[in-house]
Every structure is written in structure tokens, then in C-alpha cells.
Design an enzyme around this catalytic site. Structure first.
Site, mmCIF file in Angstrom:
data_model
loop_
_atom_site.group_PDB
_atom_site.id
_atom_site.type_symbol
_atom_site.label_atom_id
_atom_site.label_comp_id
_atom_site.label_asym_id
_atom_site.label_seq_id
_atom_site.Cartn_x
_atom_site.Cartn_y
_atom_site.Cartn_z
ATOM 1 N N SER A 77 -28.783 33.688 21.248
ATOM 2 C CA SER A 77 -29.294 32.758 22.252
ATOM 3 C C SER A 77 -30.103 33.503 23.316
ATOM 4 O O SER A 77 -31.087 34.148 22.988
ATOM 5 C CB SER A 77 -28.123 31.973 22.859
ATOM 6 O OG SER A 77 -28.575 30.848 23.558
ATOM 7 N N ASP A 190 -28.178 26.911 18.087
ATOM 8 C CA ASP A 190 -27.783 28.065 18.893
ATOM 9 C C ASP A 190 -26.690 28.917 18.236
ATOM 10 O O ASP A 190 -25.656 28.408 17.807
ATOM 11 C CB ASP A 190 -27.279 27.560 20.252
ATOM 12 C CG ASP A 190 -27.244 28.638 21.303
ATOM 13 O OD1 ASP A 190 -26.439 29.569 21.160
ATOM 14 O OD2 ASP A 190 -28.018 28.549 22.275
#
Length: 301
Positions: A77, A190
Site C-alpha cells: 500500500s 490493497d
């Protein structure tokens, strides 16, 4: 028009084509003779954390000042975004300068007419590729791995080659916020969902010594207001235990004290960077000491 090549010519071309590979192999072999054999392969693992990920830049600045350089970078991320720039050759100072100058419009493209997310992600992908001169992952200065999640199965995914911007986009695609990018008919979201501090991935990639930076300090004791704040608040609640479990498998864990600033506060970039630099400066001697012990143990063995 189709061109046919005789077997003799084909063999000759194969040999000629192999020359660069042979030459590079000989060069690598010659250089390895003089290389140190007691040096561990050091991985820098940068965890997820949304705006708190700016603290990674400060940590990198401190490690650079202590002349600690990784041989591998693994990021999830926000950690994938910072890690991509570091692997591409940006120094901590250069990343700080870019982070403080970049505007939301440079990386955020709002979507319309879809229920899959609020942000398209194309602009983020283009921003990364443009800044890194469209280099694919395999041509970066430092080996790099971006971590994402396969949406349908929930299985961890790693990007080790190909489009750098797309890999970062996949790793940063918070469900409900970003529209999941589709790669080879697979939707990705993510990486923080399954591997917020990807130490195990670094180990599996051959790292002997892992420095992990964990900025997932848990949510603030406050009620989130907007949709984005609620999504990130939920992420932090879910990921807190997993992040600690993963990070504790590293040789050194650096946890910048970012608890007083919300992970959605992108206006506090400078503060996050300073917090990260302070934490990195405190832990740099620890990293140096443990690396020295690793080398000493290697020599005795």
C-alpha cells in the site's frame, strides 16, 4: 511477409544473441570473486498506513544518513508507493521534496457512474510511471516487490516485474475507495488486507536480515466522520494484530509514533516525515549493531 531462416543461419543468430548473456555472466562471476561473502542480503519492508506512510520517507532519510542501504525493498500500500520511488533511485530528501509539493489532483482521479469505488487510480499509476521514467520493476536500481490482494480469493499477490505504476496502484487500492484494477482478468485490492507488513515475503525472496517499518499504530480514539475515514478506521482495526504479528518476525522493527495523527490526515505530511526520521535515527544504531553481530556469526560459522 514471412521470412524463413535456414537452420545454419538460425544457429549462428542464436550464438550471437547469447553473447551479451555470456558476457554479463562472466562479468558477474568476476565481480563476485572480489565481493564480500559475509554481507547479509538486507531487506527494507515498508508497511501500509495511508497518510502515515509518509513516515517511511523519514525513516529512509535516517537510514541513509547511517549509510544503511537495502538490497531488497518490499512494500504494501503506502509502503509500496514510497518503496517504488526509493527502488527507482530517489533519495529520502528527493522523496520528501516531492511529497511536500505533490497535489491531490496529481494522484487522485475521482470516478463517476460506478459503485466499485470513488477513485479510478489511472492518475496514480501515471504519476508513478512518469516520475520513474516508465521503467519496469525489473529495471529498478534496487530489487522491488509490491504486495497486493486478489479480490476474489483473498490470496496475497506479489509484483516483481512489469508495469511499476500498475503494481503500486494495485497495492494501494483500498476497497470501496479505489476501483480495483484488473490485471489478466483478476481484480486486485490493497495488500494491507492480507500482509500489512510483508516480512515473510521478504524472507521468501531471500532476505537474510529484515528491517521492518510498521506505521499501522491503530485507529485514533475518535469517531470517523466521512466515508473514507470510516473505511480507513475499519482497516486499522482489522490490520492491527496482523501487522504486529508480521512485523515481529523482522530482525529490527521501527515503529514511528504516529498515533496522534489520523491516517487520513494528508495535510500532516511534513510531521509524519519528521516523526519517521526521529524513529529511524533512534534505531539506526540498533540496525548497525545487529548487522555487525550477523556478520560476526557468519565468520565464526
Amino acid at each position: 511477409m514471412i521470412t524463413t531462416i535456414s537452420s545454419t543461419k538460425r544457429d549462428t543468430l542464436r550464438r550471437l544473441g547469447a553473447l551479451p548473456i555470456i558476457a554479463s555472466g562472466l562479468a558477474a562471476a568476476q565481480s563476485s570473486k572480489g565481493a564480500r561473502t559475509d554481507a547479509p542480503r538486507v531487506a527494507l519492508v515498508l508497511g501500509s498506513g495511508s497518510a502515515r506512510g509518509f513516515a517511511h520517507i523519514g525513516v529512509i532519510k535516517a537510514l541513509e544518513a547511517a549509510k544503511i542501504k537495502p538490497d531488497l525493498i518490499v512494500g504494501t500500500s503506502a509502503g509500496a508507493l514510497i518503496g517504488a520511488f526509493y527502488a527507482a533511485g530517489f533519495s529520502g530528501v528527493q522523496m520528501e521534496d516531492l511529497a511536500l509539493k505533490v497535489k491531490d489532483i496529481d494522484i487522485v482521479d475521482m470516478s463517476s457512474g460506478t459503485k466499485r469505488g470513488m477513485v479510478m487510480g489511472d492518475t496514480l499509476q501515471s504519476f508513478v510511471n512518469r516520475a520513474t521514467r516508465d521503467r519496469p520493476i525489473e529495471l529498478l536500481g534496487i530489487p522491488f516487490i509490491a504486495v497486493a490482494t486478489r479480490l476474489r480469493t483473498g490470496v496475497v499477490a506479489t509484483f516483481r516485474s512489469g508495469d511499476l505504476g500498475l503494481a503500486v496502484r494495485a497495492s494501494c487500492s483500498v476497497p470501496g475507495v479505489f476501483i480495483p484494477p484488473k490485471i489478466n482478468d483478476v481484480d486486485f485490492v490493497d495488500g494491507g488486507l492480507v500482509s500489512p507488513v510483508p516480512v515473510r515475503i521478504a524472507r521468501d525472496a531471500g532476505a537474510d536480515f529484515v528491517i521492518a517499518v510498521d506505521v499501522s499504530s491503530g485507529p485514533l480514539n475518535a469517531t470517523p466522520v466521512g466515508i473514507y475515514e470510516q473505511v480507513m478506521h475499519s482497516f486499522e482495526i482489522m490490520g492491527r494484530s496482523l501487522a504486529k504479528l508480521e512485523a515481529d518476525q523482522a530482525d529490527v522493527v521501527i515503529r514511528p509514533d504516529v498515533t496522534r495523527i489520523a491516517s487520513t490526515d494528508f495535510s500532516s505530511r511534513a510531521a509524519f516525515i519528521q516523526i519517521g526520521q526521529s524513529a529511524g535515527a533512534r534505531f539506526a544504531p540498533v540496525v548497525q549493531e545487529k548487522l555487525a553481530l550477523w556478520r560476526a556469526g557468519k565468520k565464526r560459522a
